[in-house]
Design a protein around this motif. Structure first.
Motif, mmCIF file in Angstrom:
data_model
loop_
_atom_site.group_PDB
_atom_site.id
_atom_site.type_symbol
_atom_site.label_atom_id
_atom_site.label_comp_id
_atom_site.label_asym_id
_atom_site.label_seq_id
_atom_site.Cartn_x
_atom_site.Cartn_y
_atom_site.Cartn_z
ATOM 1 N N UNK A 156 0.840 -1.206 0.000
ATOM 2 C CA UNK A 156 0.000 0.000 0.000
ATOM 3 C C UNK A 156 0.873 1.252 0.000
ATOM 4 N N UNK A 157 1.877 1.269 0.851
ATOM 5 C CA UNK A 157 2.757 2.430 0.947
ATOM 6 C C UNK A 157 3.554 2.625 -0.341
ATOM 7 N N UNK A 158 3.969 1.542 -0.971
ATOM 8 C CA UNK A 158 4.763 1.642 -2.203
ATOM 9 C C UNK A 158 4.012 2.398 -3.291
ATOM 10 N N UNK A 159 2.690 2.307 -3.290
ATOM 11 C CA UNK A 159 1.896 3.011 -4.303
ATOM 12 C C UNK A 159 1.702 4.484 -3.962
ATOM 13 N N UNK A 160 2.052 4.887 -2.754
ATOM 14 C CA UNK A 160 1.821 6.262 -2.312
ATOM 15 C C UNK A 160 3.080 7.061 -2.016
ATOM 16 N N UNK A 161 4.188 6.410 -1.770
ATOM 17 C CA UNK A 161 5.352 7.120 -1.272
ATOM 18 C C UNK A 161 5.969 8.076 -2.289
ATOM 19 N N UNK A 162 5.735 7.863 -3.552
ATOM 20 C CA UNK A 162 6.313 8.759 -4.553
ATOM 21 C C UNK A 162 5.508 10.044 -4.717
ATOM 22 N N UNK A 163 4.267 10.039 -4.240
ATOM 23 C CA UNK A 163 3.444 11.245 -4.366
ATOM 24 C C UNK A 163 3.722 12.157 -3.186
ATOM 25 N N UNK A 164 3.618 13.429 -3.423
ATOM 26 C CA UNK A 164 3.843 14.399 -2.355
ATOM 27 C C UNK A 164 2.505 14.665 -1.682
ATOM 28 N N UNK A 165 2.315 14.056 -0.538
ATOM 29 C CA UNK A 165 1.068 14.209 0.192
ATOM 30 C C UNK A 165 1.359 14.778 1.572
ATOM 31 N N UNK A 166 0.418 15.545 2.072
ATOM 32 C CA UNK A 166 0.553 16.092 3.413
ATOM 33 C C UNK A 166 0.349 14.981 4.446
#
Length: 148
Positions: free
Chosen positions: A80-90
């Motif tokens: 799950x994290x691998x799909x999100x870590x490249x995006x810049x999210x607050x």
């Protein structure tokens, strides 16, 4: 996500998995780093009860693992994290993402005073939590002195 009716995640579990997530660079993370990240995320320090509950339930779900005192993101949580870590999210967006991932309700006041015996993490004592907190505070003081 693990399909286990016993797993009822609370908001502090979201806080904990996010603290582990942002500090585990693939080599695991320490309790001191988790405490520091928790303060960064929530401007508050985890209690021993919050850590024990979270570590127990997240380990049972297969989302984290401890090896020689280091905590690692694993299984579906790592994917799950691998799909999100490249995006810049607050941080607030990441909290909402992990609330959804765990199926936890958004922040609510929790009472861990009478710790749930079902979710204990025996290898983590209040003394260990206190020691990690002291190490974090000492490092923070040293860093602030260097900035002056």
């Amino acid at each position: 996500m693990q399909n286990d009716k016993l797993l009822e995640f609370v908001w502090s579990d979201v806080w904990l998995i996010l603290a582990i997530t942002i500090t585990d660079s693939g080599n695991g993370t320490t309790l001191k780093s988790i405490v520091a990240a928790g303060d960064y995320i929530n401007h508050s320090i985890f209690t021993g009860a919050e850590l024990r509950h979270g570590l127990a339930i997240l380990t049972h779900a297969g989302y984290i693992n401890e090896i020689e005192g280091k905590y690692f993101l694993t299984g579906d949580a790592k994917t799950y994290w691998a799909t999100r870590q490249e995006t810049r999210k607050s941080i607030n967006t990441l909290i909402k993402d992990f609330e959804k991932f765990l199926g936890a309700t958004p922040y609510t006041s929790q009472n861990f005073a009478a710790e749930d015996q079902k979710w204990q993490y025996p290898s983590l004592t209040d003394e260990m939590v206190h020691q990690a907190y002291q190490e974090y505070i000492q490092k923070s003081r040293t860093s602030k002195k260097m900035l002056k």
